[in-house]
Each structure stands twice: as C-alpha cells, then as structure tokens.
Design a protein around this motif. Structure first.
Motif, short mmCIF file in Angstrom:
data_model
loop_
_atom_site.label_atom_id
_atom_site.label_comp_id
_atom_site.label_asym_id
_atom_site.label_seq_id
_atom_site.Cartn_x
_atom_site.Cartn_y
_atom_site.Cartn_z
N LEU A 211 6.45 1.13 25.98
CA LEU A 211 7.79 1.57 26.35
C LEU A 211 8.86 0.98 25.46
CD1 LEU A 211 7.60 1.49 30.25
CD2 LEU A 211 7.75 3.49 28.78
N PHE A 212 8.54 -0.08 24.74
CA PHE A 212 9.53 -0.67 23.84
C PHE A 212 9.49 -0.05 22.45
CE2 PHE A 212 9.07 -4.09 27.01
CZ PHE A 212 10.41 -4.27 27.34
N ASP A 213 8.50 0.79 22.18
CA ASP A 213 8.47 1.53 20.91
C ASP A 213 9.56 2.59 20.95
OD1 ASP A 213 6.27 0.04 20.17
OD2 ASP A 213 4.83 1.53 20.88
N TYR A 214 10.36 2.64 19.93
CA TYR A 214 11.51 3.55 19.98
C TYR A 214 11.79 4.17 18.63
CZ TYR A 214 16.21 5.37 20.60
OH TYR A 214 17.30 6.21 20.63
N ARG A 215 12.03 5.46 18.64
CA ARG A 215 12.53 6.20 17.48
C ARG A 215 13.85 6.85 17.87
NH1 ARG A 215 8.82 8.07 13.43
NH2 ARG A 215 6.69 7.32 13.76
N PRO A 216 14.87 6.78 17.04
CA PRO A 216 16.11 7.49 17.37
C PRO A 216 15.88 8.99 17.30
CG PRO A 216 16.23 6.57 15.16
CD PRO A 216 14.96 6.03 15.77
N PRO A 217 16.64 9.77 18.04
CA PRO A 217 16.45 11.22 18.01
C PRO A 217 16.83 11.82 16.66
CG PRO A 217 18.44 10.65 19.22
CD PRO A 217 17.74 9.36 18.94
N ARG A 218 16.30 12.98 16.41
CA ARG A 218 16.62 13.71 15.18
C ARG A 218 17.71 14.74 15.41
NH1 ARG A 218 10.92 16.07 13.27
NH2 ARG A 218 12.04 16.45 11.31
N GLN B 60 7.81 17.27 24.19
CA GLN B 60 6.97 16.52 25.12
C GLN B 60 6.38 15.27 24.46
OE1 GLN B 60 4.63 20.11 26.51
NE2 GLN B 60 4.83 19.04 28.46
N GLN B 61 6.19 15.33 23.15
CA GLN B 61 5.68 14.18 22.41
C GLN B 61 6.80 13.29 21.87
OE1 GLN B 61 2.40 13.52 22.34
NE2 GLN B 61 2.25 15.33 23.66
N HIS B 62 8.03 13.76 21.95
CA HIS B 62 9.19 13.02 21.43
C HIS B 62 10.29 13.00 22.48
CE1 HIS B 62 7.69 12.69 17.26
NE2 HIS B 62 7.06 13.82 17.56
N PRO B 63 10.08 12.27 23.58
CA PRO B 63 11.05 12.29 24.69
C PRO B 63 12.40 11.69 24.34
CG PRO B 63 9.39 10.58 25.03
CD PRO B 63 8.92 11.41 23.87
N GLU B 64 12.49 10.95 23.22
CA GLU B 64 13.80 10.41 22.82
C GLU B 64 14.83 11.52 22.60
OE1 GLU B 64 11.46 11.09 19.04
OE2 GLU B 64 11.05 10.18 20.99
N GLU B 65 14.35 12.73 22.29
CA GLU B 65 15.27 13.86 22.08
C GLU B 65 15.93 14.31 23.39
OE1 GLU B 65 16.06 14.78 19.20
OE2 GLU B 65 14.43 14.14 17.89
N LEU B 66 15.36 13.91 24.52
CA LEU B 66 15.85 14.36 25.82
C LEU B 66 16.54 13.25 26.60
CD1 LEU B 66 12.71 16.47 26.79
CD2 LEU B 66 14.81 17.26 25.69
N ARG B 67 16.77 12.11 25.96
CA ARG B 67 17.42 10.99 26.62
C ARG B 67 18.91 10.94 26.26
NH1 ARG B 67 13.42 11.36 29.83
NH2 ARG B 67 11.51 10.26 29.26
N PRO B 68 19.73 10.42 27.18
CA PRO B 68 21.17 10.36 26.92
C PRO B 68 21.50 9.46 25.73
CG PRO B 68 20.60 9.09 28.88
CD PRO B 68 19.38 9.87 28.51
N VAL B 69 22.27 9.99 24.81
CA VAL B 69 22.61 9.25 23.60
C VAL B 69 23.93 9.80 23.05
CG1 VAL B 69 21.36 10.80 22.03
CG2 VAL B 69 21.65 8.38 21.42
N LEU B 70 24.68 8.96 22.35
CA LEU B 70 25.93 9.40 21.74
C LEU B 70 25.63 10.04 20.39
CD1 LEU B 70 28.24 6.33 22.43
CD2 LEU B 70 28.18 8.49 23.68
N PRO C 247 9.52 4.85 9.08
CA PRO C 247 8.99 5.80 10.08
C PRO C 247 9.30 5.42 11.50
CG PRO C 247 7.36 5.34 8.36
CD PRO C 247 8.49 4.40 8.15
N VAL C 248 9.26 4.10 11.81
CA VAL C 248 9.60 3.65 13.16
C VAL C 248 10.85 2.82 13.06
CG1 VAL C 248 8.88 2.31 15.16
CG2 VAL C 248 7.20 3.65 13.88
N ALA C 249 11.94 3.30 13.62
CA ALA C 249 13.20 2.59 13.51
C ALA C 249 13.16 1.30 14.31
CB ALA C 249 14.36 3.48 14.01
N GLN C 250 13.88 0.29 13.85
CA GLN C 250 13.97 -0.96 14.58
C GLN C 250 14.86 -0.75 15.80
OE1 GLN C 250 12.25 -3.81 13.80
NE2 GLN C 250 11.24 -2.37 12.45
N ALA C 251 14.40 -1.23 16.95
CA ALA C 251 15.12 -0.99 18.20
C ALA C 251 16.31 -1.92 18.34
CB ALA C 251 14.17 -1.20 19.38
#
Length: 331
Positions: free
Chosen positions: A217-224, A304-314, A327-331
């Motif tokens: 759960l701590f692995d994180y990629r910013p949305p595209r 479905q494989q990239h849920p970060e696209e569906l999370r609230p973000v500015l 490839p994996v952004a620092q959180a």
C-alpha cells in the motif's frame, strides 16, 4: 456503505460486547457521525453481506478515515483514548479531525495521507469464518491502493487474537512511553488490548523492512491523466457496474446523457494525449460501435491496475502532468 446501511452497521458495533461499551454515550450518535461523512473523499467504507435463499444478512463492516497530522499525534500521546467515540464527539461538535475533500486532494498530491481505521468488525454469527477475515483484508487493500499513504493505524482490537492478526498483517505496536513503534511488547498482548492502544506502520518504517502484507500500500505512482472528480466518478461507476450503457451511467450518477458523453470525450482526449496506445482499438475500420466498446474496455482494464488515476489529487497548476524521473516515483 450507503445511507440505508448506516443504521445496521452502527447496530453491529453497538451489539459487540467489548467494542460497544467503549463508546459509552457516544454510541447513540455513531450513525449521525457516519452520515455526516458519508460520500466524502476522506471516508472509506465496506459493507459485507451474505445472501442465502434470497435473504441478505449483514456480515461485517469496515470504516476508515483520513485524518490530520495533529490528531495522529494526539492518539499516540499519553494518556491514550478509544478513538471511535472521540471521532464521534469531535465530528458532531464541529471540530472534526477528518480531512475535508480539498485537504485530501492536497495531502494526496504532496506528503501523503494518514489513514485511520475507525472500526472493522464481523457480526457475531460470522466471527468464526476465517475466509471472511481474508475477504476483509483483501478489500482493505483494494480500497486503499493508489493513495499516497504515509501512515496507517488499524482499528483498536477487542482481543489479543485480533491484535495478533494486525501484527501478523504488518502492523507494529506503538510504545507511547518511548514515542515509537516497536516489534514486541514488555507486557502481554491481553493487557495491551484491554486498554486504549495503537497498532500501525509508517511509510519510512515499511521501506526499511520489505515483505509485510500491507507493505504494497505504500508503493505509489503519481497519476498520468489527472481526471476531474466528475470523470473519476464516472470511471469508478463504469468499473463497478461493468456497464457500457451511457444511459445507465447517467441515471446512476444523476446527470444528463449529454453530460456523460461529454465526459467520455474529455477522458479519451486526455488519455490519447498521454497514452495513445490505450485509445487505439484493434478493430477493423468502419466498425465504430465495436471500436468504441473495445476502447472503453481497454481503458477500464488499465485503470483497474492503476488505481492512482481514480484517487483524489490536485491537477498541476500549469495543466500538464509532471515528469517522472524514474519508473516508480518517490512517495
């Protein structure tokens, strides 16, 4: 959780011989507190039901909230307190520690979120069903994937057994006297569970010990794509309902059919700009209806494989997505 579920879920908490009494007078206000937060970006919920011979039975409930840093410091300080009734009291008094929608977006776009499990509980007729605990654990991960999390605190266990499950899942004990998370206790788990306590994990600690159950759960990629909140709701509903019918989506979201069509156009334009391979359908030219369905299926499978696209973000202030240095952004 929907408004119609709230009373039954609150009654489940009230009926528990250990957790219910912890609330004291606040128990009668639990439903009101949940209803006040229901539908907000800061509240995550799951209701578990079993259908048998056409009858629906409430099996369990899980509720979590994203809270301010100050509240996390408070729950860790001495003397510690039962978190559930304190949340009820503060929410209804107007000094809620739960983040607003805008604050969720800000935190999820910057340093990260504190996720606090309010309660997670199976009903008395289901408490012995091991597979349901597995289902609840998997659901927790699914609900929280894609958020930029910095600390997670699980619900305060009602027994040494439940406490041990939280530890086995990757949590650590909070030593209030030392002011830090620890792997083991000086006193027994039974005594620890009987008093207000904290079990949790931070991003920094998890990165130092890879392999725990909740560590992913701590692995994180910013949305595209940085979809709007309205577009995210449409996409989430499309995935959940597995429907390709715009008319059904319009009815469920309470907007016009024309609005749904405009949102899909905006979604496809944004995706085509940053990931054109997702909007190119392998369908013979001229088969427009089939082409459109294939394009939608491909996009939804990706999300479905990239849920970060569906999370609230500015969205970035310049309207462009930021570049990623790795490839994996620092959180």
């Amino acid at each position: 959780m929907k408004p119609k579920d709230v009373a039954g879920c609150a009654a489940l908490i009230a009926s528990h011989p250990v957790i219910g009494p912890r609330y004291g007078p606040a128990l009668k206000d639990l439903s009101r507190a949940w209803l006040r937060l229901l539908g907000s970006e800061a509240m995550t919920t799951a209701v578990f039901e079993e259908v048998e011979n056409g009858r629906v039975n409430l099996a369990g409930v899980g509720v979590g909230v994203f809270v301010h840093d100050e509240f996390v410091r408070e729950v860790k300080a001495r003397p510690q307190f039962w978190i559930g009734p304190e949340l009820v009291k503060r929410i209804l008094q107007g000094n809620s520690p739960v983040l607003s929608d805008h604050e969720v977006r800000q935190a999820n776009s910057a340093k990260g979120l504190n996720e606090l499990v309010w309660e997670t509980l199976l009903g008395p007729n289901f408490a012995g069903r091991t597979e349901l605990y597995h289902l609840m654990g998997g659901t927790y991960i699914e609900i929280h994937r894609g958020f930029r999390l910095k600390e997670m605190i699980t619900s305060q266990a009602e027994s040494a057994q439940r406490l041990q499950w939280a530890i086995d899942a990757g949590g650590l004990y909070w030593d209030a006297a030392a002011g830090r998370y620890v792997k083991s206790l000086k006193k027994g788990t039974e005594e620890f569970a009987d008093k207000p306590h904290i079990v949790g994990i931070t991003r920094e600690l998890e990165y130092g010990r890879p392999g725990s159950w909740v560590g992913s759960l701590f692995d994180y990629r910013p949305p595209r794509f940085y979809f709007s909140s309205g577009e995210q709701r449409l996409l989430i509903r499309s995935i959940a309902e597995r429907t390709e019918t715009n008319a059904v989506l319009a009815r469920q979201l309470g907007v016009s059919l024309n609005s749904i069509k405009k949102m899909w156009l905006s979604i496809y334009d944004r995706v085509a700009e940053h990931a054109p391979e997702l909007t190119a359908a392998d369908v013979p030219s001229g088969a427009e209806s089939k082409r459109g369905k294939e394009k939608r299926r491909r996009l939804l499978a990706y999300l479905q494989q990239h849920p970060e696209e569906l999370r609230p973000v500015l969205r970035p202030s310049n309207g462009k997505r930021p570049r990623r240095s790795s490839p994996v952004a620092q959180a």
